[in-house]
Scaffold this motif. Sequence first.
Motif, PDB file in Angstrom:
ATOM      1  N   HIS A 100      -7.875  45.635 -18.657  1.00 41.02           N
ATOM      2  CA  HIS A 100      -7.656  44.254 -18.245  1.00 41.02           C
ATOM      3  C   HIS A 100      -6.687  44.281 -17.066  1.00 41.02           C
ATOM      4  O   HIS A 100      -5.578  44.792 -17.176  1.00 41.02           O
ATOM      5  CB  HIS A 100      -7.084  43.439 -19.409  1.00 41.02           C
ATOM      6  CG  HIS A 100      -7.320  41.981 -19.266  1.00 41.02           C
ATOM      7  ND1 HIS A 100      -8.568  41.421 -19.423  1.00 41.02           N
ATOM      8  CD2 HIS A 100      -6.484  40.952 -18.958  1.00 41.02           C
ATOM      9  CE1 HIS A 100      -8.494  40.120 -19.236  1.00 41.02           C
ATOM     10  NE2 HIS A 100      -7.238  39.807 -18.939  1.00 41.02           N
ATOM     11  N   ARG A 101      -7.138  43.723 -15.949  1.00 39.75           N
ATOM     12  CA  ARG A 101      -6.458  43.892 -14.653  1.00 39.75           C
ATOM     13  C   ARG A 101      -6.386  45.382 -14.312  1.00 39.75           C
ATOM     14  O   ARG A 101      -5.314  45.976 -14.163  1.00 39.75           O
ATOM     15  CB  ARG A 101      -5.082  43.235 -14.644  1.00 39.75           C
ATOM     16  CG  ARG A 101      -5.144  41.711 -14.580  1.00 39.75           C
ATOM     17  CD  ARG A 101      -3.796  41.106 -14.260  1.00 39.75           C
ATOM     18  NE  ARG A 101      -3.857  39.674 -14.019  1.00 39.75           N
ATOM     19  CZ  ARG A 101      -4.063  39.109 -12.811  1.00 39.75           C
ATOM     20  NH1 ARG A 101      -4.256  39.887 -11.758  1.00 39.75           N
ATOM     21  NH2 ARG A 101      -4.081  37.798 -12.681  1.00 39.75           N
ATOM     22  N   ASP A 103      -6.825  47.123 -11.760  1.00 37.86           N
ATOM     23  CA  ASP A 103      -6.182  47.628 -10.540  1.00 37.86           C
ATOM     24  C   ASP A 103      -4.845  48.291 -10.872  1.00 37.86           C
ATOM     25  O   ASP A 103      -4.455  49.271 -10.227  1.00 37.86           O
ATOM     26  CB  ASP A 103      -5.960  46.495  -9.538  1.00 37.86           C
ATOM     27  CG  ASP A 103      -7.253  46.006  -8.902  1.00 37.86           C
ATOM     28  OD1 ASP A 103      -8.283  46.680  -9.072  1.00 37.86           O
ATOM     29  OD2 ASP A 103      -7.229  44.941  -8.245  1.00 37.86           O
ATOM     30  N   CYS A 121     -13.084  45.928 -14.727  1.00 36.79           N
ATOM     31  CA  CYS A 121     -11.900  45.094 -14.907  1.00 36.79           C
ATOM     32  C   CYS A 121     -12.309  43.876 -15.730  1.00 36.79           C
ATOM     33  O   CYS A 121     -13.045  43.014 -15.232  1.00 36.79           O
ATOM     34  CB  CYS A 121     -11.323  44.665 -13.561  1.00 36.79           C
ATOM     35  SG  CYS A 121      -9.931  43.515 -13.732  1.00 36.79           S
ATOM     36  N   TRP A 123     -10.551  41.413 -16.627  1.00 39.09           N
ATOM     37  CA  TRP A 123      -9.995  40.184 -16.053  1.00 39.09           C
ATOM     38  C   TRP A 123     -10.941  39.626 -14.997  1.00 39.09           C
ATOM     39  O   TRP A 123     -11.302  38.437 -15.041  1.00 39.09           O
ATOM     40  CB  TRP A 123      -8.616  40.453 -15.449  1.00 39.09           C
ATOM     41  CG  TRP A 123      -8.002  39.272 -14.775  1.00 39.09           C
ATOM     42  CD1 TRP A 123      -7.425  38.191 -15.376  1.00 39.09           C
ATOM     43  CD2 TRP A 123      -7.920  39.035 -13.358  1.00 39.09           C
ATOM     44  NE1 TRP A 123      -6.987  37.289 -14.424  1.00 39.09           N
ATOM     45  CE2 TRP A 123      -7.270  37.792 -13.186  1.00 39.09           C
ATOM     46  CE3 TRP A 123      -8.316  39.763 -12.245  1.00 39.09           C
ATOM     47  CZ2 TRP A 123      -7.025  37.257 -11.921  1.00 39.09           C
ATOM     48  CZ3 TRP A 123      -8.072  39.228 -10.985  1.00 39.09           C
ATOM     49  CH2 TRP A 123      -7.433  37.997 -10.836  1.00 39.09           C
ATOM     50  N   LYS A 124     -11.378  40.444 -14.060  1.00 43.46           N
ATOM     51  CA  LYS A 124     -12.290  39.978 -13.012  1.00 43.46           C
ATOM     52  C   LYS A 124     -13.613  39.503 -13.600  1.00 43.46           C
ATOM     53  O   LYS A 124     -14.186  38.504 -13.137  1.00 43.46           O
ATOM     54  CB  LYS A 124     -12.528  41.089 -11.991  1.00 43.46           C
ATOM     55  CG  LYS A 124     -11.317  41.442 -11.156  1.00 43.46           C
ATOM     56  CD  LYS A 124     -11.623  42.587 -10.198  1.00 43.46           C
ATOM     57  CE  LYS A 124     -10.401  42.951  -9.361  1.00 43.46           C
ATOM     58  NZ  LYS A 124     -10.671  44.092  -8.458  1.00 43.46           N
ATOM     59  N   SER A 137      -5.412  35.811 -19.203  1.00 44.01           N
ATOM     60  CA  SER A 137      -4.673  36.956 -19.719  1.00 44.01           C
ATOM     61  C   SER A 137      -5.406  37.520 -20.933  1.00 44.01           C
ATOM     62  O   SER A 137      -6.208  36.835 -21.579  1.00 44.01           O
ATOM     63  CB  SER A 137      -3.255  36.557 -20.110  1.00 44.01           C
ATOM     64  OG  SER A 137      -3.269  35.767 -21.296  1.00 44.01           O
ATOM     65  N   SER A 188     -16.239  44.284 -10.579  1.00 44.57           N
ATOM     66  CA  SER A 188     -14.896  44.865 -10.650  1.00 44.57           C
ATOM     67  C   SER A 188     -14.476  45.530  -9.355  1.00 44.57           C
ATOM     68  O   SER A 188     -13.287  45.778  -9.141  1.00 44.57           O
ATOM     69  CB  SER A 188     -14.831  45.871 -11.809  1.00 44.57           C
ATOM     70  OG  SER A 188     -15.123  45.235 -13.042  1.00 44.57           O
ATOM     71  N   GLY A 192     -10.844  39.269  -7.439  1.00 50.11           N
ATOM     72  CA  GLY A 192     -11.222  38.293  -8.449  1.00 50.11           C
ATOM     73  C   GLY A 192     -11.766  37.010  -7.839  1.00 50.11           C
ATOM     74  O   GLY A 192     -11.244  36.507  -6.835  1.00 50.11           O
ATOM     75  N   ASP A 225      -7.310  37.717  -3.905  1.00 50.74           N
ATOM     76  CA  ASP A 225      -8.220  36.990  -4.785  1.00 50.74           C
ATOM     77  C   ASP A 225      -8.479  35.589  -4.238  1.00 50.74           C
ATOM     78  O   ASP A 225      -9.618  35.100  -4.282  1.00 50.74           O
ATOM     79  CB  ASP A 225      -7.644  36.901  -6.201  1.00 50.74           C
ATOM     80  CG  ASP A 225      -7.422  38.257  -6.839  1.00 50.74           C
ATOM     81  OD1 ASP A 225      -8.264  39.151  -6.636  1.00 50.74           O
ATOM     82  OD2 ASP A 225      -6.403  38.435  -7.528  1.00 50.74           O
TER      83      ASP A 225
END
Length: 253
Positions: A100-101, A103, A121, A123-124, A137, A188, A192, A225
């Motif tokens: 998650h995230r 990067d 990712c 999150w993305k 989150s 990913s 984002g 992003d």
Amino acid sequence: MPAPLPQIVRVIDLETTGTAPPAHGVCEIGWQDVALGKDGRWDLHGEGGSILVNPGRAIPPVTMAIHHIRDEDVAEAPWWQDCARPVLDPWPRRVALAAHRADFEQSFCTPALTRNADWICTWKCALRMWPDSPSFSNQVLRYWRRPDGIDHDRGLPAHRAFPDAYVTAFHLRDMLNEASLAQLIDWSRNPGLLPRVRYGPDRGKEWREIAHDSLMGFLSDRDPDVRFTAQAEFDRRSGGGSVGRASAQELLL
């Protein structure tokens, strides 16, 4: 003959001394696998785990206050270069890594340690697949989505490597059962795609709702992003692309 072991995507999470290697180091790595079953569905696989890591430097109090890993906890732990590769590269079963995230994890998990793995990712991908979430989150998604089968206590405490990887694995499982592996990897690789404006007078609005002049200002924003999303909305208004929920065609890529 024993049945062949399934292909996996390994979800990982790192706890570190800070955000910027090489000035900062890893003090814990956790993982949880998601495997493709014979029925063509993805699900959690195995028990996962975590390893404390000696970061080779003191853990700052402000970081210690987040994950509660102390210098004395990692004093006798293995070094990152001695324990990272076996966790990050369970060859030949691993088809990708996820975080998650991601990067952040990728800045510590270099291509040399991952055998040039593809990354997902979550999150993305959540931005595109679940744009209605109040936040993106790991923990907000956990309580907003309430994924089937998650063990509440096993996903605690937050901000420790295994519990966070375990929670992320449920998001990834559900993503892989909605969209293709190739599509998640492709999303990913880009910044984002934000479903709503983050700040300023238009904060909270969907991008298609804001005026043209406001949109043009975001095209030069410092946040990659924001710039990426503003460009996508500009392209949509010019007759191509989309912003918001992923289309059926995108999910099947």
